[in-house]
Design a protein around this motif. Structure first.
Motif, PDB file in Angstrom:
ATOM      1  N   ASP A  32      42.596  73.478  17.540  1.00 41.59           N
ATOM      2  CA  ASP A  32      43.276  74.712  16.615  1.00 41.59           C
ATOM      3  C   ASP A  32      43.520  74.850  15.439  1.00 41.59           C
ATOM      4  O   ASP A  32      44.111  75.766  15.209  1.00 41.59           O
ATOM      5  CB  ASP A  32      44.852  74.698  17.248  1.00 41.59           C
ATOM      6  N   ASP A  33      43.506  73.716  14.837  1.00 43.42           N
ATOM      7  CA  ASP A  33      43.186  73.791  13.556  1.00 43.42           C
ATOM      8  C   ASP A  33      42.201  74.931  12.928  1.00 43.42           C
ATOM      9  O   ASP A  33      41.769  74.653  11.708  1.00 43.42           O
ATOM     10  CB  ASP A  33      43.093  72.666  12.720  1.00 43.42           C
ATOM     11  N   VAL A  34      41.369  74.665  13.403  1.00 41.28           N
ATOM     12  CA  VAL A  34      39.126  74.868  12.629  1.00 41.28           C
ATOM     13  C   VAL A  34      39.685  76.707  13.524  1.00 41.28           C
ATOM     14  O   VAL A  34      39.766  77.114  14.885  1.00 41.28           O
ATOM     15  CB  VAL A  34      38.334  74.447  13.702  1.00 41.28           C
ATOM     16  N   ASP A  35      39.657  77.646  13.064  1.00 43.20           N
ATOM     17  CA  ASP A  35      39.572  79.164  12.544  1.00 43.20           C
ATOM     18  C   ASP A  35      38.265  79.658  13.111  1.00 43.20           C
ATOM     19  O   ASP A  35      37.065  79.450  12.324  1.00 43.20           O
ATOM     20  CB  ASP A  35      40.044  79.735  11.752  1.00 43.20           C
ATOM     21  N   VAL A  36      38.199  80.223  14.362  1.00 43.83           N
ATOM     22  CA  VAL A  36      36.552  80.294  14.683  1.00 43.83           C
ATOM     23  C   VAL A  36      36.355  81.703  14.632  1.00 43.83           C
ATOM     24  O   VAL A  36      35.671  82.277  15.330  1.00 43.83           O
ATOM     25  CB  VAL A  36      36.504  79.842  15.618  1.00 43.83           C
ATOM     26  N   THR A  37      37.763  82.571  14.263  1.00 42.26           N
ATOM     27  CA  THR A  37      37.387  84.330  14.172  1.00 42.26           C
ATOM     28  C   THR A  37      36.127  84.234  13.541  1.00 42.26           C
ATOM     29  O   THR A  37      35.700  85.783  14.249  1.00 42.26           O
ATOM     30  CB  THR A  37      38.650  84.469  13.517  1.00 42.26           C
ATOM     31  N   PRO A  38      35.508  83.874  12.640  1.00 43.49           N
ATOM     32  CA  PRO A  38      34.364  84.648  12.058  1.00 43.49           C
ATOM     33  C   PRO A  38      32.904  84.044  13.230  1.00 43.49           C
ATOM     34  O   PRO A  38      32.240  84.946  13.329  1.00 43.49           O
ATOM     35  CB  PRO A  38      34.039  83.563  10.782  1.00 43.49           C
ATOM     36  N   LEU A  39      33.060  83.280  13.517  1.00 45.80           N
ATOM     37  CA  LEU A  39      32.422  82.783  14.844  1.00 45.80           C
ATOM     38  C   LEU A  39      32.089  84.014  16.501  1.00 45.80           C
ATOM     39  O   LEU A  39      31.081  84.672  16.324  1.00 45.80           O
ATOM     40  CB  LEU A  39      32.284  81.661  15.253  1.00 45.80           C
ATOM     41  N   ALA A  40      33.664  83.956  16.353  1.00 43.80           N
ATOM     42  CA  ALA A  40      33.919  85.272  17.407  1.00 43.80           C
ATOM     43  C   ALA A  40      32.866  86.732  17.092  1.00 43.80           C
ATOM     44  O   ALA A  40      33.150  86.852  17.917  1.00 43.80           O
ATOM     45  CB  ALA A  40      35.543  85.352  17.451  1.00 43.80           C
ATOM     46  N   GLU A  41      33.816  87.343  15.859  1.00 44.80           N
ATOM     47  CA  GLU A  41      33.144  87.725  15.262  1.00 44.80           C
ATOM     48  C   GLU A  41      31.910  88.671  14.841  1.00 44.80           C
ATOM     49  O   GLU A  41      30.868  89.731  15.890  1.00 44.80           O
ATOM     50  CB  GLU A  41      33.715  88.292  13.963  1.00 44.80           C
ATOM     51  N   ILE A  42      30.923  87.586  15.108  1.00 45.12           N
ATOM     52  CA  ILE A  42      29.271  87.764  14.716  1.00 45.12           C
ATOM     53  C   ILE A  42      29.184  87.455  16.024  1.00 45.12           C
ATOM     54  O   ILE A  42      27.928  88.007  16.137  1.00 45.12           O
ATOM     55  CB  ILE A  42      28.598  86.592  14.056  1.00 45.12           C
ATOM     56  N   LEU A  43      29.308  87.175  16.679  1.00 47.22           N
ATOM     57  CA  LEU A  43      29.150  87.717  18.645  1.00 47.22           C
ATOM     58  C   LEU A  43      29.031  88.716  18.880  1.00 47.22           C
ATOM     59  O   LEU A  43      28.288  88.620  19.401  1.00 47.22           O
ATOM     60  CB  LEU A  43      29.801  86.359  19.131  1.00 47.22           C
ATOM     61  N   GLY A  44      29.912  89.290  18.038  1.00 51.37           N
ATOM     62  CA  GLY A  44      30.313  90.534  19.174  1.00 51.37           C
ATOM     63  C   GLY A  44      28.973  91.860  18.125  1.00 51.37           C
ATOM     64  O   GLY A  44      29.744  92.973  17.906  1.00 51.37           O
TER      65      GLY A  44
ATOM     66  N   TRP B 140      37.368  83.812  23.884  1.00 50.82           N
ATOM     67  CA  TRP B 140      37.309  83.769  22.387  1.00 50.82           C
ATOM     68  C   TRP B 140      37.880  85.239  22.232  1.00 50.82           C
ATOM     69  O   TRP B 140      37.410  85.244  21.833  1.00 50.82           O
ATOM     70  CB  TRP B 140      36.369  83.558  21.902  1.00 50.82           C
ATOM     71  N   ASP B 141      37.898  86.144  23.635  1.00 58.00           N
ATOM     72  CA  ASP B 141      38.227  87.212  23.873  1.00 58.00           C
ATOM     73  C   ASP B 141      37.218  88.432  22.814  1.00 58.00           C
ATOM     74  O   ASP B 141      37.475  89.156  21.853  1.00 58.00           O
ATOM     75  CB  ASP B 141      39.554  87.571  23.584  1.00 58.00           C
ATOM     76  N   VAL B 142      35.896  87.875  23.206  1.00 61.43           N
ATOM     77  CA  VAL B 142      34.489  88.514  22.211  1.00 61.43           C
ATOM     78  C   VAL B 142      33.605  89.277  23.560  1.00 61.43           C
ATOM     79  O   VAL B 142      33.439  88.316  24.001  1.00 61.43           O
ATOM     80  CB  VAL B 142      34.309  88.656  20.995  1.00 61.43           C
ATOM     81  N   PRO B 143      33.007  90.140  23.137  1.00 63.58           N
ATOM     82  CA  PRO B 143      31.925  90.504  23.000  1.00 63.58           C
ATOM     83  C   PRO B 143      30.741  90.083  23.180  1.00 63.58           C
ATOM     84  O   PRO B 143      30.901  89.342  22.015  1.00 63.58           O
ATOM     85  CB  PRO B 143      31.616  91.904  23.358  1.00 63.58           C
ATOM     86  N   VAL B 144      29.576  89.684  23.958  1.00 65.53           N
ATOM     87  CA  VAL B 144      27.919  89.395  23.349  1.00 65.53           C
ATOM     88  C   VAL B 144      26.984  90.165  23.566  1.00 65.53           C
ATOM     89  O   VAL B 144      27.262  90.431  24.564  1.00 65.53           O
ATOM     90  CB  VAL B 144      27.617  88.268  24.166  1.00 65.53           C
ATOM     91  N   THR B 145      26.503  90.552  21.850  1.00 66.79           N
ATOM     92  CA  THR B 145      25.574  91.735  21.548  1.00 66.79           C
ATOM     93  C   THR B 145      24.665  90.899  21.221  1.00 66.79           C
ATOM     94  O   THR B 145      24.559  89.818  20.597  1.00 66.79           O
ATOM     95  CB  THR B 145      26.727  93.367  21.325  1.00 66.79           C
ATOM     96  N   ASN B 146      23.325  92.104  21.243  1.00 62.99           N
ATOM     97  CA  ASN B 146      22.608  91.457  21.020  1.00 62.99           C
ATOM     98  C   ASN B 146      21.283  90.074  21.156  1.00 62.99           C
ATOM     99  O   ASN B 146      21.395  89.443  20.709  1.00 62.99           O
ATOM    100  CB  ASN B 146      22.303  91.496  19.766  1.00 62.99           C
ATOM    101  N   LEU B 147      21.620  89.985  22.030  1.00 64.19           N
ATOM    102  CA  LEU B 147      21.375  88.434  23.138  1.00 64.19           C
ATOM    103  C   LEU B 147      20.027  88.530  23.051  1.00 64.19           C
ATOM    104  O   LEU B 147      18.905  88.887  23.483  1.00 64.19           O
ATOM    105  CB  LEU B 147      22.106  87.833  23.867  1.00 64.19           C
ATOM    106  N   PHE B 148      19.179  87.225  22.222  1.00 66.71           N
ATOM    107  CA  PHE B 148      17.999  87.070  23.023  1.00 66.71           C
ATOM    108  C   PHE B 148      18.158  84.933  23.689  1.00 66.71           C
ATOM    109  O   PHE B 148      18.938  84.749  23.123  1.00 66.71           O
ATOM    110  CB  PHE B 148      17.076  87.066  21.547  1.00 66.71           C
TER     111      PHE B 148
END
Length: 402
Positions: A63-75, A97-105
Motif C-alpha cells: 500500500d505504500d506504493v502509489d499506483v495512481t500514475p499507472l492506473a491513469e495511463i491504462l485508461g 484499480w477501478d479504471v477502464p482499459v483503452t487502446n489495447l493491443f
C-alpha cells in the motif's frame, strides 16, 4: 536482487509511456481458494531514448506504493496498452484499480492475424518472432506470499522485457498485409471484459435452469444471490459454499426446514451445520418472490441435414483463412456456422436484419468471407477442386473450366 518499484519509479514510467505513446504490462495473480483473483504483482515496460527498455516490477500488495500514475495511463486512449493474452489481466486491473482499459493491443490476438496459430503462448511467440526463450521457473509460485523472492522478481521482469519489441514486429507484419486494423478491431472487445459476478448472469448459467418451473426459478435465483454474497464475504470460491447441482436440487425441492434440507444429496454435514439455516431462509425468500418466467429465446433446433452444409461452409472459411494467412479460429466456431446454416434453412430473407448475430457476419470477417459464405449457402457460389487439390471458389453462374 532486482529492486521492486517505488512510487517514484511508477511515476517515471508513466511519464515515459506518455512520451512514447505506449507501454507493455503484465500481471501475476492468485485465484486459488478465492472468490475472485487477487492482483499480486504488476510488471511494466517502457521504451527509453536510444531504444533501451526500462522494466519495473510493482508489488501490488504494498500500500505504500502509489499506483495512481499507472492506473491513469491504462485508461488514456492516447496511449497504447500492450499485453499478451489479456483476457484475465484486463478485468483484474479494471476491478482492482477501478479504471477502464483503452487502446489495447493484444499480441496473442495479433499473432493469429500474422500467420501464426491462434492462442499462441507468449514463450512460443517470442521464439518465433525474436528467437528469445524465457525461463519459466517462477510461473506457478505463490505470488501472494511476502517477501517476493529474487526468482519471482526476475521472472516478472523478464515476462515483459521483450513485449514491446514483439508488438512492434507484429504490427509491422500486419501493416504490410493490410491486417493491422483488423487485429485492433479484434482487441476492442477485450477492453470490455469484467470479472464482476452479477447474480442474473450466474443464475442464467445454472444447469438446466431454463427448463424449470417459474416458481422454482425464483427460489434458484435467491439461492444464487445468497451464495454469491456468502462467497464474496468469505473470499472463497462459490463452489465451496454450494455447488450448482445441489443449488438446483434445493430449488426444486424447496425445503421448508433444516430437516427437509438434510434429505437432499450433495450437502455435507459441515455445510448443513454452518449454513443450513441460511439456505432455508434463502429458499423462503424465493417462495415469497414473484415467479421468474423463462424469457430466453428458443433457438430452432439443428437439423440432421445441416452437417454437410456446415462442412461445406467450413471448407470455404478454411480456404479463405489460408489465403489470408489467418488463424482459422479467428473467423468462426462451429456454433457460428450452425446458427448461420439454421438461419438460411429456416428463413429465405437475406436482408441484414434477418441474418444471425454472429461474428462471422460482422466487421472484417464479413469483408473477408462472410458475404461469400451467404452466397454459397444460397446457391450463388460453388466450390470445386482445382489444380494441386486446392479448393477454388467461383460464381455458380461461371462457365465450367475447359
Amino acid at each position: 536482487m532486482d529492486e521492486l518499484a517505488t512510487s517514484r519509479d511508477v511515476e517515471e514510467v508513466a511519464d515515459a509511456a506518455r512520451a512514447t505513446g505506449r507501454f507493455g504490462i503484465d500481471t501475476e495473480f492468485m485465484g486459488e481458494g478465492r472468490y475472485r483473483s487477487l492482483l499480486c504483482v504488476v510488471q511494466v515496460a517502457v521504451e527509453q531514448p536510444g531504444g533501451e527498455v526500462r522494466v519495473i516490477v510493482v508489488d501490488a500488495l504494498d500500500d505504500d506504493v502509489d499506483v495512481t500514475p499507472l492506473a491513469e495511463i491504462l485508461g488514456d486512449p492516447a496511449i497504447e496498452v500492450v499485453m499478451h493474452a489479456a483476457r484475465q489481466d484486463v478485468p483484474l486491473l479494471k476491478r482492482t484499480w477501478d479504471v477502464p482499459v483503452t487502446n489495447l493491443f493484444d499480441t496473442q490476438v495479433a499473432a493469429g492475424f500474422a500467420g501464426l496459430r491462434a492462442q499462441l503462448g507468449y514463450d512460443p511467440l517470442l521464439q518465433e518472432m525474436l528467437g528469445v526463450r524465457l525461463r519459466k521457473s517462477a510461473s506457478f509460485t505463490k505470488w501472494d506470499r511476502r517477501p517476493l523472492t529474487e526468482e519471482q522478481v526476475r521472472y516478472a521482469r523478464e515476462d515483459v522485457l521483450h513485449l514491446l519489441q514483439v508488438a512492434t514486429k507484429l504490427q509491422e507484419r500486419l501493416a504490410e498485409r493490410g491486417r493491422l486494423e483488423w487485429a485492433r478491431e479484434e482487441c476492442r472487445p477485450l477492453e470490455e471484459i469484467s470479472d464482476i459476478r452479477a447474480v442474473d448472469m450466474v443464475f442464467a448459467k445454472l444447469p438446466k435452469i431454463n427448463g424449470l418451473d417459474p416458481k422454482v426459478r425464483a427460489v434458484a435465483w435467491e439461492l444464487a444471490a445468497w451464495r454469491e454474497e456468502t462467497a464474496r464475504e468469505g473470499d472463497r470460491p462459490v463452489t465451496t459454499v454450494l455447488n450448482d447441482a445441489a443449488l438446483v436440487e434445493i430449488a426444486k425441492r424447496r425445503p421448508a426446514d433444516q430437516r427437509d434440507l438434510e434429505q437432499i444429496r450433495g450437502l455435507n454435514e459441515g455445510a448443513l451445520r454452518r449454513r443450513g439455516k441460511a439456505i432455508v431462509a434463502a429458499v423462503q425468500r424465493g417462495r415469497e418472490r414473484d415467479p421468474i418466467p423463462n424469457t430466453a429465446s428458443r433457438h430452432v433446433q439443428p437439423d440432421g441435414r445441416d452437417a454437410p452444409l456446415i462442412a461445406l461452409a467450413e471448407a470455404l472459411l478454411r480456404t479463405r483463412a489460408m489465403d489470408a494467412e489467418l488463424a482459422y479460429e479467428l473467423i468462426a466456431a462451429r456454433a457460428d456456422l450452425q446458427r448461420i446454416v439454421t438461419a438460411v434453412r429456416t428463413d429465405q430473407d437475406t436482408s441484414a436484419a434477418a441474418q444471425p448475430d454472429v461474428r462471422t457476419l460482422q466487421g472484417w470477417r464479413r469483408e473477408l468471407v462472410g458475404e461469400e459464405l451467404l452466397e454459397l449457402l444460397h446457391g450463388r457460389r460453388e466450390l470445386r477442386v482445382g489444380p494441386g487439390l486446392g479448393v477454388e471458389v467461383r460464381s455458380a453462374d461461371a462457365e465450367p473450366a475447359a
